[in-house]
Design a protein around this motif. Structure first.
Motif, PDB file in Angstrom:
ATOM      1  N   SER A  71      19.716 -13.185 -29.026  1.00  0.00           N
ATOM      2  CA  SER A  71      20.313 -12.808 -30.312  1.00  0.00           C
ATOM      3  C   SER A  71      19.932 -13.792 -31.413  1.00  0.00           C
ATOM      4  N   ILE A  75      22.596  -3.270 -35.724  1.00  0.00           N
ATOM      5  CA  ILE A  75      22.078  -3.548 -34.382  1.00  0.00           C
ATOM      6  C   ILE A  75      22.090  -5.038 -34.107  1.00  0.00           C
ATOM      7  N   SER A 126      24.178  -6.977 -31.164  1.00  0.00           N
ATOM      8  CA  SER A 126      23.594  -7.843 -30.133  1.00  0.00           C
ATOM      9  C   SER A 126      24.397  -9.121 -29.961  1.00  0.00           C
ATOM     10  N   LEU A 141      19.413  -4.844 -27.534  1.00  0.00           N
ATOM     11  CA  LEU A 141      19.730  -4.749 -28.954  1.00  0.00           C
ATOM     12  C   LEU A 141      19.015  -5.829 -29.763  1.00  0.00           C
TER      13      LEU A 141
END
Length: 123
Positions: A26, A83, A87, A101
């Motif tokens: 992420s 999105i 994540s 994601l």
């Protein structure tokens, strides 16, 4: 000694080792997605200047195609931001989804930019 002593050993793999480091995906996605989305937005905003010296017919054709393309660009960049946030939210609860994601966020920015470029009727 009971047999279950080795079950609690620190070397046992219970799947939590990989879940602890999903925030890295992420983080990398954030570092890539935000600047990419910024440059895509700036490019979309400055693209009407390409038709400053166009004839009147070219300008009307460009303006007619810019409205829908601008809408697609804004919605796609907003979707990539959603999105990206998803994540981060899924990083602790569902690590495989968080990684997917995290990969999808910059890909969404790229495909949004490609869609914007194809929708514009350039002079």
């Amino acid at each position: 000694m009971p047999d279950n002593v080795t079950d609690d050993a620190p070397d046992s793999t219970d799947g939590t080792g990989s879940a602890r480091h999903t925030w890295v995906a992420s983080l990398i996605s954030t570092v890539v997605t935000l600047p990419l989305a910024f440059f895509a937005l700036v490019y979309s905003m400055f693209s009407p200047m390409a038709c400053d010296s166009c004839s009147e017919a070219d300008a009307h054709r460009f303006d007619a195609s810019f409205g829908p393309a601008w809408t697609v660009s804004c919605c796609g960049l907003l979707l990539s931001l959603v999105i990206l946030v998803a994540s981060w939210v899924c990083a602790r609860r569902r690590p495989p989804a968080a990684i997917g994601l995290a990969v999808a966020a910059p890909a969404t920015v790229f495909f949004t930019w490609v869609a914007f470029m194809t929708l514009i009727n350039w002079p």
